[in-house]
Structures are given as C-alpha cells and as structure tokens.
Design a protein around this motif. Sequence first.
Motif, PDB file in Angstrom:
ATOM      1  N   ASP A 149      39.169  40.645  42.651  1.00  0.00           N
ATOM      2  CA  ASP A 149      38.256  41.777  42.483  1.00  0.00           C
ATOM      3  C   ASP A 149      36.914  41.448  43.135  1.00  0.00           C
ATOM      4  OD1 ASP A 149      35.987  43.129  40.883  1.00  0.00           O
ATOM      5  OD2 ASP A 149      37.765  44.281  40.295  1.00  0.00           O
ATOM      6  N   GLN A 207      25.922  39.893  33.373  1.00  0.00           N
ATOM      7  CA  GLN A 207      27.043  40.792  33.646  1.00  0.00           C
ATOM      8  C   GLN A 207      27.442  40.755  35.122  1.00  0.00           C
ATOM      9  OE1 GLN A 207      25.422  44.427  32.066  1.00  0.00           O
ATOM     10  NE2 GLN A 207      26.375  44.103  30.070  1.00  0.00           N
ATOM     11  N   LYS A 213      31.190  41.970  35.708  1.00  0.00           N
ATOM     12  CA  LYS A 213      31.285  43.139  34.835  1.00  0.00           C
ATOM     13  C   LYS A 213      30.458  44.322  35.338  1.00  0.00           C
ATOM     14  CE  LYS A 213      32.954  40.748  31.051  1.00  0.00           C
ATOM     15  NZ  LYS A 213      34.365  40.572  31.182  1.00  0.00           N
ATOM     16  N   ARG A 214      29.718  44.124  36.423  1.00  0.00           N
ATOM     17  CA  ARG A 214      28.852  45.183  36.950  1.00  0.00           C
ATOM     18  C   ARG A 214      29.246  45.557  38.363  1.00  0.00           C
ATOM     19  NH1 ARG A 214      24.482  48.053  34.645  1.00  0.00           N
ATOM     20  NH2 ARG A 214      24.122  47.100  32.639  1.00  0.00           N
ATOM     21  N   ASN A 215      29.268  46.841  38.626  1.00  0.00           N
ATOM     22  CA  ASN A 215      29.431  47.357  39.977  1.00  0.00           C
ATOM     23  C   ASN A 215      28.019  47.690  40.448  1.00  0.00           C
ATOM     24  OD1 ASN A 215      30.485  48.343  42.309  1.00  0.00           O
ATOM     25  ND2 ASN A 215      31.231  50.250  41.419  1.00  0.00           N
ATOM     26  N   ASN A 249      29.402  37.599  35.745  1.00  0.00           N
ATOM     27  CA  ASN A 249      30.716  37.656  35.100  1.00  0.00           C
ATOM     28  C   ASN A 249      31.615  38.742  35.691  1.00  0.00           C
ATOM     29  OD1 ASN A 249      30.332  35.511  33.308  1.00  0.00           O
ATOM     30  ND2 ASN A 249      29.199  36.827  31.900  1.00  0.00           N
ATOM     31  N   LYS A 280      33.952  42.507  42.474  1.00  0.00           N
ATOM     32  CA  LYS A 280      32.867  42.274  41.511  1.00  0.00           C
ATOM     33  C   LYS A 280      32.899  40.836  41.010  1.00  0.00           C
ATOM     34  CE  LYS A 280      34.212  45.704  39.056  1.00  0.00           C
ATOM     35  NZ  LYS A 280      34.457  46.695  38.022  1.00  0.00           N
ATOM     36  N   ILE A 281      34.096  40.301  40.802  1.00  0.00           N
ATOM     37  CA  ILE A 281      34.227  38.908  40.355  1.00  0.00           C
ATOM     38  C   ILE A 281      33.812  37.958  41.476  1.00  0.00           C
ATOM     39  CG2 ILE A 281      35.884  37.135  39.637  1.00  0.00           C
ATOM     40  CD1 ILE A 281      37.334  39.408  38.087  1.00  0.00           C
TER      41      ILE A 281
END
Length: 75
Positions: A3, A39, A44-46, A42, A5-6
């Motif tokens: 991903d 975030q 968890k944020r776009n 981690n 984001k990751i």
Amino acid sequence: MEDIKIAFGKRVKELRLQKGISQEKLANIAGVDRTYMTQVENGKRNISIENVRKICIALNVSISDFFDVNYLKEN
C-alpha cells in the motif's frame, strides 16, 4: 505491491530516524499535529500533496529524493 500509504509512512520514518529527530519535532517543523505524524508513519493517512511538501521540507529532502523509485519498489 505494498500500500502506498504504508510505503510513504515507512519512508518518512526512515528519513526521520536518519536525521535523529523525534516524531514530535518533525511534526513541529512541518507544522502538523504530532498525532497526525504518527498516523502518517503508520500508513493510516491519505495525505495531501501540501503535507507531502511540508514533510519533505521538514526532513530537508527534495520531493524527488523522497520518492526514490528504487526505495518504493524494494519495500
């Protein structure tokens, strides 16, 4: 493929640790909240392109160097 984001968060953390600064200090320099930075790291944020720019400036790295294609392929 991982991903994005990751992968982005891992890259932020990698560069932050290379610079020897805390999440809180990076957040302060970038002008974002510490919890937001957590975030981001981690995955968890776009995040917006504006915040990508802020983080790159805070890390003292160009956007092109941040998005090193080889790094994103390997991780």
